[in-house]
Design a protein around this motif. Structure first.
Motif, PDB file in Angstrom:
ATOM      1  N   ARG A 228       0.808  -1.215   0.000  1.00 46.95           N
ATOM      2  CA  ARG A 228       0.000   0.000   0.000  1.00 46.95           C
ATOM      3  C   ARG A 228       0.849   1.277   0.000  1.00 46.95           C
ATOM      4  O   ARG A 228       0.339   2.343  -0.289  1.00 46.95           O
ATOM      5  N   GLU A 229       2.128   1.171   0.351  1.00 47.13           N
ATOM      6  CA  GLU A 229       2.995   2.338   0.242  1.00 47.13           C
ATOM      7  C   GLU A 229       3.176   2.640  -1.241  1.00 47.13           C
ATOM      8  O   GLU A 229       3.384   1.756  -2.051  1.00 47.13           O
ATOM      9  N   THR A 230       3.093   3.916  -1.603  1.00 53.42           N
ATOM     10  CA  THR A 230       2.916   4.325  -2.991  1.00 53.42           C
ATOM     11  C   THR A 230       3.939   3.743  -3.947  1.00 53.42           C
ATOM     12  O   THR A 230       3.585   3.148  -4.963  1.00 53.42           O
ATOM     13  N   ALA A 231       5.227   3.906  -3.664  1.00 51.90           N
ATOM     14  CA  ALA A 231       6.243   3.437  -4.603  1.00 51.90           C
ATOM     15  C   ALA A 231       6.189   1.929  -4.758  1.00 51.90           C
ATOM     16  O   ALA A 231       6.315   1.397  -5.860  1.00 51.90           O
ATOM     17  N   ARG A 232       6.009   1.200  -3.647  1.00 53.27           N
ATOM     18  CA  ARG A 232       5.929  -0.252  -3.726  1.00 53.27           C
ATOM     19  C   ARG A 232       4.665  -0.683  -4.477  1.00 53.27           C
ATOM     20  O   ARG A 232       4.686  -1.651  -5.226  1.00 53.27           O
ATOM     21  N   PHE A 233       3.593   0.039  -4.266  1.00 53.94           N
ATOM     22  CA  PHE A 233       2.348  -0.276  -4.970  1.00 53.94           C
ATOM     23  C   PHE A 233       2.544  -0.121  -6.472  1.00 53.94           C
ATOM     24  O   PHE A 233       2.104  -0.952  -7.259  1.00 53.94           O
ATOM     25  N   ARG A 234       3.211   0.949  -6.881  1.00 53.29           N
ATOM     26  CA  ARG A 234       3.424   1.199  -8.307  1.00 53.29           C
ATOM     27  C   ARG A 234       4.240   0.065  -8.930  1.00 53.29           C
ATOM     28  O   ARG A 234       3.956  -0.392 -10.046  1.00 53.29           O
ATOM     29  N   ALA A 235       5.261  -0.409  -8.221  1.00 49.78           N
ATOM     30  CA  ALA A 235       6.059  -1.517  -8.735  1.00 49.78           C
ATOM     31  C   ALA A 235       5.228  -2.792  -8.825  1.00 49.78           C
ATOM     32  O   ALA A 235       5.276  -3.516  -9.822  1.00 49.78           O
ATOM     33  N   ALA A 236       4.448  -3.081  -7.762  1.00 49.62           N
ATOM     34  CA  ALA A 236       3.602  -4.280  -7.767  1.00 49.62           C
ATOM     35  C   ALA A 236       2.539  -4.195  -8.855  1.00 49.62           C
ATOM     36  O   ALA A 236       2.165  -5.206  -9.467  1.00 49.62           O
ATOM     37  N   ASP A 237       2.035  -2.980  -9.108  1.00 43.42           N
ATOM     38  CA  ASP A 237       1.036  -2.775 -10.156  1.00 43.42           C
ATOM     39  C   ASP A 237       1.608  -3.147 -11.518  1.00 43.42           C
ATOM     40  O   ASP A 237       0.943  -3.796 -12.335  1.00 43.42           O
ATOM     41  N   ASN A 238       2.852  -2.765 -11.775  1.00 44.33           N
ATOM     42  CA  ASN A 238       3.491  -3.133 -13.040  1.00 44.33           C
ATOM     43  C   ASN A 238       3.686  -4.637 -13.153  1.00 44.33           C
ATOM     44  O   ASN A 238       3.462  -5.218 -14.213  1.00 44.33           O
ATOM     45  N   VAL A 239       4.088  -5.271 -12.063  1.00 42.32           N
ATOM     46  CA  VAL A 239       4.253  -6.728 -12.075  1.00 42.32           C
ATOM     47  C   VAL A 239       2.927  -7.399 -12.413  1.00 42.32           C
ATOM     48  O   VAL A 239       2.868  -8.339 -13.218  1.00 42.32           O
ATOM     49  N   PHE A 240       1.839  -6.901 -11.812  1.00 43.67           N
ATOM     50  CA  PHE A 240       0.519  -7.480 -12.065  1.00 43.67           C
ATOM     51  C   PHE A 240       0.133  -7.359 -13.533  1.00 43.67           C
ATOM     52  O   PHE A 240      -0.266  -8.342 -14.171  1.00 43.67           O
TER      53      PHE A 240
END
Length: 214
Positions: free
Chosen positions: A124-136
């Protein structure tokens, strides 16, 4: 060389606070000279992407690209036509990829998608979310089984990256709901529902960007 490093930062390969590999290793990985790497790092430093520090505890650190509202909104407005084109492309290609993924996914694809979705919930932390979003999203592209789509999606997602998270409310809740819908549709082998969910997700991101520019 510079574009490849920017691309890696945009899609979350390197996150704020992460250190890039040492220059010698970067040169080997990218197939360029150390002089080329040094020149690229200088450009990225000037652009505010990284900071370098000498010494045993030094290295090249990725910086947070977040900007204040007064600086960010004019930048968004100046790039909106370009970003809208990229979003239109993403809607067409990622919608089609989700449809194909629902038709072609394997058990391994589903397992990868579920892991990516679980990482989104944790990140849920923004930068980590953005990375996980790309992986998804790249996992969806992989499940579609079309390497041209996969490459196009990665490039388009890097193009539409902008440091606007602090201006967009409810990003985590709405994105996670859409991701859950995409996973469910692909699990059920429902290509129409998968495409609808993927398109709705990207359209929401586009609307958020327009609101951030207002």
């Amino acid at each position: 060389m510079i574009d490849r490093l920017r691309h890696a930062i945009h899609i979350g390969t390197y996150l704020p606070g992460d250190k890039l590999p040492p220059q010698r290793l970067l040169a080997q990985q990218l197939g360029v000279s150390r002089t080329t790497v040094r020149d690229a790092v200088r450009v990225l430093e000037a652009e505010g992407y990284v900071a370098s520090k000498r010494g045993a505890a030094g290295g090249i650190t990725v910086l947070d690209q977040g900007q204040d509202e007064e600086r960010l909104r004019p930048m968004l407005r100046s790039r909106m036509a370009e970003l809208d084109e990229a979003f239109e492309f993403r809607i067409a290609v990622e919608g089609a990829a989700a449809r194909l993924a629902a038709q072609r996914r394997t058990d391994d694809d589903l397992a990868r998608l579920r892991r990516a979705h679980a990482s989104l919930e944790r990140g849920r932390e923004t930068a980590r979310f953005r990375a996980a979003d790309n992986v998804f999203h790249l996992a969806v592209a992989d499940a579609a089984g079309n390497r041209y789509m996969r490459q196009a999606i990665e490039t388009a997602r890097a193009t539409t990256w902008m440091p606007v998270d602090q201006l967009i409310s409810q990003v985590f809740t709405s994105a996670h709901e859409h991701h859950a819908q995409i996973v469910h549709a692909i699990e059920q082998g429902d290509p129409e529902a998968a495409e609808r969910a993927a398109v709705a997700h990207i359209q929401r991101a586009q609307r958020d960007l327009h609101r951030a520019a207002e």
